[in-house]
Motif scaffolding. Structure first.
Motif, PDB file in Angstrom:
ATOM      1  N   ALA A  27       0.851  -1.191   0.000  1.00 16.78           N
ATOM      2  CA  ALA A  27       0.000   0.000   0.000  1.00 16.78           C
ATOM      3  C   ALA A  27       0.894   1.251   0.000  1.00 16.78           C
ATOM      4  N   PRO A  28       0.322   2.411  -0.295  1.00 18.95           N
ATOM      5  CA  PRO A  28       1.120   3.648  -0.296  1.00 18.95           C
ATOM      6  C   PRO A  28       1.250   4.275   1.090  1.00 18.95           C
ATOM      7  N   TRP A  29       0.896   3.534   2.136  1.00 20.63           N
ATOM      8  CA  TRP A  29       0.950   4.052   3.499  1.00 20.63           C
ATOM      9  C   TRP A  29       1.032   2.874   4.471  1.00 20.63           C
ATOM     10  N   THR A  30       1.283   3.164   5.744  1.00 18.03           N
ATOM     11  CA  THR A  30       1.298   2.125   6.767  1.00 18.03           C
ATOM     12  C   THR A  30      -0.100   1.547   6.930  1.00 18.03           C
ATOM     13  N   VAL A  31      -0.192   0.218   6.943  1.00 25.59           N
ATOM     14  CA  VAL A  31      -1.487  -0.456   7.080  1.00 25.59           C
ATOM     15  C   VAL A  31      -1.733  -0.762   8.549  1.00 25.59           C
ATOM     16  N   GLY A  51      -7.106  -0.265   6.094  1.00 22.67           N
ATOM     17  CA  GLY A  51      -7.121   1.155   6.408  1.00 22.67           C
ATOM     18  C   GLY A  51      -5.733   1.675   6.704  1.00 22.67           C
ATOM     19  N   SER A  52      -5.499   2.920   6.362  1.00 23.04           N
ATOM     20  CA  SER A  52      -4.183   3.538   6.548  1.00 23.04           C
ATOM     21  C   SER A  52      -3.990   4.018   7.981  1.00 23.04           C
ATOM     22  N   TYR A  53      -2.726   4.159   8.352  1.00 22.01           N
ATOM     23  CA  TYR A  53      -2.380   4.812   9.612  1.00 22.01           C
ATOM     24  C   TYR A  53      -1.412   5.940   9.269  1.00 22.01           C
TER      25      TYR A  53
END
Length: 362
Positions: A27-31, A51-53
């Motif tokens: 993903a393009p962010w921390t999951v 969902g992102s964090y």
């Protein structure tokens, strides 16, 4: 340590493998939050919401699906078409999701719903976008606020959607309360003070009436919707250390798993014998972040944490003394934030670490 499976140097096998053991999605962010879909139709069987964090107001939710390996050809408009796991939908979410779940109503013709918790409880409806590429449109259906006197409410730490009666959903909040929602009318059925301090998690047992919660006061409490004037304290942690999560064994509802903040040990409790753990699971070299009971077995559970390990335990011969030897282990490349065991496909477990999710065959 016997029967241990370690992470291979090369994650997964070639795309055309007949029996792939590991799928990886970046993903393009921390999951952080993650949930399996349980819908039985073929297009939905291998599907997760994540969902992102991100430390800001604007966060994201993605729907990730496995491409049908029998599909031929590709797509110029969607370069992710030919990858094992691909993004089927993405939408904005205010603040990180503390939890995400698919609706347990999987009857033919039922709406494809996802719920998320954060500052509020939100409901999203997913529909095919008509592109023929397996992608989806996401529409926000509702924002639920249990504070009728204000447009603001205390942040939600977690929630659980009742599998026996999908009309019932329970949320946990930092304001010491749990709220039981009627999802048909989208109104709060009841709101109760569940703990002396913040409530960190809530989970339903089998059936539609019994649920439990854990919180910062160090207690695990059991409630019955038919008699909410009192609760039963099943367990209090040593020194009343905050309890972070709980998981109810759906195959044998006498058993609950929980763990404390910054703890390396999972506590297994028998609700028939309150206060004393049946067994403690060790094996981790850093704090725990998630547990998941096997959906198809009453005696297997998986634990994961900051030591980058996901461990599977066999509790068929539970002993009072701590268990330190799992039957299976998987070493990830980063601290594991979340763990989910697929109820519809119990051969698969998903883990989240850094910006990746991995789906592992067990």
């Amino acid at each position: 340590m016997s029967n241990i499976v370690h992470a291979p140097e090369q994650i997964g096998e070639p795309e055309d493998s007949q029996r792939k053991e590991i799928y990886t999605y970046t993903a393009p962010w921390t999951v952080f939050s993650m949930a399996w879909s349980s819908r039985p139709d073929p297009s939905s069987q291998f599907r997760l919401a994540i969902g992102s964090y991100v430390d800001r107001y604007s966060n994201r939710v993605q729907i990730v699906k496995k491409r049908n390996t029998s599909a031929k050809g590709g797509s110029k408009s969607n370069p992710e078409y030919n990858t094992s796991l691909y993004k089927a939908a993405e939408f904005d979410h205010p603040y990180p999701c503390t939890k995400i779940l698919w609706s347990p109503d999987v009857r033919h013709g039922s709406r494809d719903l996802v719920a998320t918790s954060g500052d509020y409880l939100r409901l999203w409806n997913l529909t095919d976008d008509g592109s023929g590429e397996g992608t989806l449109n996401a529409k926000k259906e509702a924002v639920l606020n249990n504070n009728k006197k204000s447009e603001y409410c205390a942040p939600l730490t977690s929630f659980d959607w009742n599998e026996t009666d999908p009309n019932i959903l329970g949320t946990a909040s930092i304001d010491t309360t749990c709220t039981i929602w009627d999802m048909t009318t989208q109104t709060a059925r009841t709101r109760l003070v569940a703990h002396d301090r913040e409530v960190f998690d809530i989970a339903f047992a089998q059936g539609k009436d019994v649920f439990a919660s854990v919180g910062a006061d160090g207690s695990l409490r059991m409630f019955d919707l038919r008699q909410l004037d009192h609760s039963t304290i099943i367990y209090e942690s040593p020194g009343l250390s905050p309890l972070l999560r709980l998981e109810w064994n759906k195959q044998d509802p006498n058993y609950i798993a929980t763990f404390a903040v910054d703890s390396r040990r999972t506590i297994i409790l028998d609700v028939r014998v309150p206060t004393t753990p049946v067994v403690e699971l060790g094996g981790h070299g850093a704090c725990l972040n998630a547990t998941a009971w096997a959906p198809h077995s009453h005696c297997h559970i998986c634990t994961a944490g900051d030591d980058k390990q996901a461990l599977i335990w066999d509790l068929s011969s539970m002993q009072v003394k701590p268990l330190e030897e799992p039957i299976l282990a998987y070493g990830a490349e980063g601290e594991i934030n979340n763990l989910q065991w697929s109820a519809s496909q119990p051969d698969w477990i998903s883990i989240a670490y850094r910006d990746k999710i991995q789906i592992l065959r067990v």
